[in-house]
Design a protein around this motif. Structure first.
Motif, PDB file in Angstrom:
ATOM      1  N   ALA A 144       0.832  -1.207   0.000  1.00  0.00           N
ATOM      2  CA  ALA A 144       0.000   0.000   0.000  1.00  0.00           C
ATOM      3  C   ALA A 144       0.868   1.258   0.000  1.00  0.00           C
ATOM      4  CB  ALA A 144      -0.947   0.000   1.206  1.00  0.00           C
ATOM      5  N   VAL A 145       1.912   1.259   0.820  1.00  0.00           N
ATOM      6  CA  VAL A 145       2.807   2.420   0.860  1.00  0.00           C
ATOM      7  C   VAL A 145       3.544   2.540  -0.472  1.00  0.00           C
ATOM      8  CG1 VAL A 145       4.826   3.433   1.996  1.00  0.00           C
ATOM      9  CG2 VAL A 145       3.052   2.332   3.371  1.00  0.00           C
ATOM     10  N   ALA A 146       4.007   1.414  -0.997  1.00  0.00           N
ATOM     11  CA  ALA A 146       4.721   1.421  -2.281  1.00  0.00           C
ATOM     12  C   ALA A 146       3.825   1.953  -3.394  1.00  0.00           C
ATOM     13  CB  ALA A 146       5.212   0.013  -2.618  1.00  0.00           C
ATOM     14  N   ALA A 147       2.561   1.543  -3.404  1.00  0.00           N
ATOM     15  CA  ALA A 147       1.624   2.012  -4.434  1.00  0.00           C
ATOM     16  C   ALA A 147       1.418   3.524  -4.333  1.00  0.00           C
ATOM     17  CB  ALA A 147       0.285   1.285  -4.301  1.00  0.00           C
ATOM     18  N   SER A 148       1.378   4.039  -3.114  1.00  0.00           N
ATOM     19  CA  SER A 148       1.234   5.488  -2.934  1.00  0.00           C
ATOM     20  C   SER A 148       2.446   6.224  -3.484  1.00  0.00           C
ATOM     21  CB  SER A 148       1.063   5.832  -1.457  1.00  0.00           C
ATOM     22  OG  SER A 148      -0.168   5.360  -0.990  1.00  0.00           O
ATOM     23  N   ILE A 149       3.614   5.685  -3.222  1.00  0.00           N
ATOM     24  CA  ILE A 149       4.841   6.332  -3.703  1.00  0.00           C
ATOM     25  C   ILE A 149       4.937   6.229  -5.223  1.00  0.00           C
ATOM     26  CG2 ILE A 149       7.368   6.172  -3.702  1.00  0.00           C
ATOM     27  CD1 ILE A 149       7.130   5.451  -0.693  1.00  0.00           C
ATOM     28  N   GLU A 150       4.647   5.051  -5.761  1.00  0.00           N
ATOM     29  CA  GLU A 150       4.717   4.872  -7.212  1.00  0.00           C
ATOM     30  C   GLU A 150       3.660   5.692  -7.943  1.00  0.00           C
ATOM     31  OE1 GLU A 150       4.483   0.543  -7.421  1.00  0.00           O
ATOM     32  OE2 GLU A 150       6.525   0.533  -8.214  1.00  0.00           O
ATOM     33  N   GLY A 151       2.498   5.837  -7.331  1.00  0.00           N
ATOM     34  CA  GLY A 151       1.381   6.498  -7.995  1.00  0.00           C
ATOM     35  C   GLY A 151       1.370   8.009  -7.901  1.00  0.00           C
ATOM     36  N   HIS A 152       2.257   8.574  -7.122  1.00  0.00           N
ATOM     37  CA  HIS A 152       2.253  10.023  -6.921  1.00  0.00           C
ATOM     38  C   HIS A 152       3.674  10.570  -7.042  1.00  0.00           C
ATOM     39  CE1 HIS A 152      -1.390   8.621  -4.850  1.00  0.00           C
ATOM     40  NE2 HIS A 152      -1.914   9.729  -5.328  1.00  0.00           N
ATOM     41  N   ASN A 195       8.879   1.215  11.300  1.00  0.00           N
ATOM     42  CA  ASN A 195      10.300   1.326  11.644  1.00  0.00           C
ATOM     43  C   ASN A 195      11.186   1.100  10.417  1.00  0.00           C
ATOM     44  OD1 ASN A 195       9.769   1.932  14.307  1.00  0.00           O
ATOM     45  ND2 ASN A 195      10.037  -0.172  15.025  1.00  0.00           N
ATOM     46  N   THR A 196      10.791   0.180   9.560  1.00  0.00           N
ATOM     47  CA  THR A 196      11.552  -0.055   8.327  1.00  0.00           C
ATOM     48  C   THR A 196      11.481   1.168   7.428  1.00  0.00           C
ATOM     49  OG1 THR A 196      11.157  -2.437   8.446  1.00  0.00           O
ATOM     50  CG2 THR A 196      11.767  -1.531   6.287  1.00  0.00           C
ATOM     51  N   LEU A 197      10.306   1.755   7.310  1.00  0.00           N
ATOM     52  CA  LEU A 197      10.152   2.959   6.488  1.00  0.00           C
ATOM     53  C   LEU A 197      10.991   4.108   7.036  1.00  0.00           C
ATOM     54  CD1 LEU A 197       6.304   2.772   5.823  1.00  0.00           C
ATOM     55  CD2 LEU A 197       8.156   2.125   4.268  1.00  0.00           C
ATOM     56  N   LYS A 198      11.003   4.260   8.345  1.00  0.00           N
ATOM     57  CA  LYS A 198      11.822   5.309   8.963  1.00  0.00           C
ATOM     58  C   LYS A 198      13.303   5.058   8.694  1.00  0.00           C
ATOM     59  CE  LYS A 198       8.732   6.470  12.811  1.00  0.00           C
ATOM     60  NZ  LYS A 198       8.571   6.405  14.286  1.00  0.00           N
ATOM     61  N   LEU A 199      13.724   3.808   8.798  1.00  0.00           N
ATOM     62  CA  LEU A 199      15.118   3.471   8.529  1.00  0.00           C
ATOM     63  C   LEU A 199      15.501   3.819   7.091  1.00  0.00           C
ATOM     64  CD1 LEU A 199      17.778   2.178   9.505  1.00  0.00           C
ATOM     65  CD2 LEU A 199      16.852  -0.029   8.746  1.00  0.00           C
ATOM     66  N   LEU A 200      14.610   3.511   6.159  1.00  0.00           N
ATOM     67  CA  LEU A 200      14.869   3.864   4.760  1.00  0.00           C
ATOM     68  C   LEU A 200      15.015   5.378   4.593  1.00  0.00           C
ATOM     69  CD1 LEU A 200      12.431   1.384   2.984  1.00  0.00           C
ATOM     70  CD2 LEU A 200      14.933   1.351   2.862  1.00  0.00           C
ATOM     71  N   ILE A 201      14.168   6.128   5.283  1.00  0.00           N
ATOM     72  CA  ILE A 201      14.235   7.585   5.201  1.00  0.00           C
ATOM     73  C   ILE A 201      15.543   8.094   5.804  1.00  0.00           C
ATOM     74  CG2 ILE A 201      13.223   9.739   6.085  1.00  0.00           C
ATOM     75  CD1 ILE A 201      10.449   8.311   5.799  1.00  0.00           C
ATOM     76  N   VAL A 202      15.899   7.586   6.974  1.00  0.00           N
ATOM     77  CA  VAL A 202      17.131   8.010   7.640  1.00  0.00           C
ATOM     78  C   VAL A 202      18.348   7.739   6.760  1.00  0.00           C
ATOM     79  CG1 VAL A 202      18.682   7.462   9.579  1.00  0.00           C
ATOM     80  CG2 VAL A 202      16.242   7.838   9.986  1.00  0.00           C
ATOM     81  N   ARG A 203      18.317   6.656   6.038  1.00  0.00           N
ATOM     82  CA  ARG A 203      19.446   6.294   5.181  1.00  0.00           C
ATOM     83  C   ARG A 203      19.358   6.906   3.776  1.00  0.00           C
ATOM     84  NH1 ARG A 203      20.811   0.269   7.250  1.00  0.00           N
ATOM     85  NH2 ARG A 203      21.433   0.924   9.341  1.00  0.00           N
ATOM     86  N   VAL A 214      10.922   2.540  -1.454  1.00  0.00           N
ATOM     87  CA  VAL A 214       9.992   1.582  -0.841  1.00  0.00           C
ATOM     88  C   VAL A 214       9.429   0.590  -1.869  1.00  0.00           C
ATOM     89  CG1 VAL A 214       7.817   1.336   0.435  1.00  0.00           C
ATOM     90  CG2 VAL A 214       9.455   3.117   1.068  1.00  0.00           C
ATOM     91  N   PRO A 215       9.086   1.021  -3.093  1.00  0.00           N
ATOM     92  CA  PRO A 215       8.582   0.041  -4.061  1.00  0.00           C
ATOM     93  C   PRO A 215       9.568  -1.103  -4.346  1.00  0.00           C
ATOM     94  CG  PRO A 215       8.030   2.251  -4.785  1.00  0.00           C
ATOM     95  CD  PRO A 215       8.953   2.401  -3.607  1.00  0.00           C
ATOM     96  N   ASP A 216      10.858  -0.801  -4.373  1.00  0.00           N
ATOM     97  CA  ASP A 216      11.862  -1.851  -4.586  1.00  0.00           C
ATOM     98  C   ASP A 216      11.898  -2.823  -3.408  1.00  0.00           C
ATOM     99  OD1 ASP A 216      12.604  -0.579  -6.969  1.00  0.00           O
ATOM    100  OD2 ASP A 216      14.147   0.609  -5.961  1.00  0.00           O
ATOM    101  N   VAL A 217      11.836  -2.281  -2.212  1.00  0.00           N
ATOM    102  CA  VAL A 217      11.843  -3.113  -1.006  1.00  0.00           C
ATOM    103  C   VAL A 217      10.564  -3.956  -0.956  1.00  0.00           C
ATOM    104  CG1 VAL A 217      11.887  -3.106   1.522  1.00  0.00           C
ATOM    105  CG2 VAL A 217      13.339  -1.514   0.243  1.00  0.00           C
TER     106      VAL A 217
END
Length: 179
Positions: free
Chosen positions: A32-40, A75-83, A89-92
Motif C-alpha cells: 500500500a505504501v509502495a503504491a502510494s509512492i509509485e502512484g504520486h 520502523n523499516t520505512l523510517k530506517l529507509l528515510i534516515v538512510r 519503498v517500491p523496490d523493497v
C-alpha cells in the motif's frame, strides 16, 4: 537503490514479520505504501529530495500513516528515510513479496496470450504450472495479439513460450539455416 540493497532490507523485514506471524499483513501494508509512492510523483519527489530534512520526512510519514501500519513496517520505512532511501519503498516491497512468496510456496505467473482467456482457462494454466513448479501459482494476464496464438508464461526468471509467433520464427530460422 540496487536490487541487492532492496533485498537486504526486505530480508530483515521478512525475518521480523515472520517472527510476529504477520507476513501477509506486512506485505499488504508495504504494498500500500509502495503504491502510494509509485502512484504520486510528488510523494516520490518529497521522499527522494536531498534538501528536505530527515525529521520532516519522518513527521510527514507518521502524519500520513500513523496508527495504520504495524510497528515493524513503520520502523523499516523510517530506517529507509534516515538512510536517504525513502523513495525506494517500491523496490523493497517487491523484494519482500518475492521472499515471502518463496517462503510460502507461492509463485506468480505472468501469462500473455493472443486473446483474452476465460476464467476456466486461467484456472487450468494455474493448475498445470502449480503441478510443474510445486508451488501455488496465481495468474496475471496480458493480451498481445502479435503472438497470433498460444501463450507465453513467465514465472520468476523462467519463460515458457508456446506462442505461434515464436514457433513461426523458429521455423523461419531453421529454413534460413538450411540454405
Amino acid at each position: 537503490m540496487s536490487a541487492v540493497a532492496a533485498k537486504r532490507y526486505a530480508k530483515a523485514l521478512f525475518t521480523v514479520a515472520k517472527e510476529k506471524g504477520a507476513l501477509e499483513e506486512t506485505g499488504k501494508q508495504l504494498d500500500a505504501v509502495a503504491a502510494s509512492i509509485e502512484g504520486h510523483a510528488d510523494i516520490r519527489a518529497f521522499f527522494g529530495h536531498p534538501n528536505i530534512e530527515t525529521d520532516v520526512k519522518i513527521r510527514a510519514l507518521e502524519n500520513a500513516v500513523g496508527g495504520q501500519l504495524a510497528e515493524h513496517v513503520i520502523n523499516t520505512l523510517k530506517l529507509l528515510i534516515v538512510r536517504g532511501r525513502g523513495n525506494t519503498v517500491p523496490d523493497v516491497a517487491a523484494a519482500f513479496r518475492s521472499i515471502s512468496d518463496e517462503s510460502l510456496g507461492r509463485a506468480h505467473a505472468n501469462v500473455t496470450s493472443a486473446f483474452a482467456l476465460t476464467p476456466e482457462q486461467q484456472e487450468e494454466i494455474a493448475r498445470k504450472f502449480s503441478a510443474l513448479t510445486g508451488k501455488t501459482v496465481t495468474v496475471e494476464l496480458a493480451v498481445d495479439p502479435s503472438l497470433l496464438g498460444g501463450i507465453r508464461v513467465r514465472i520468476g526468471d523462467t519463460l515458457y513460450d508456446s506462442s505461434l509467433a515464436t514457433k513461426l520464427a523458429e521455423i523461419e530460422k531453421s529454413f534460413n539455416h538450411a540454405r
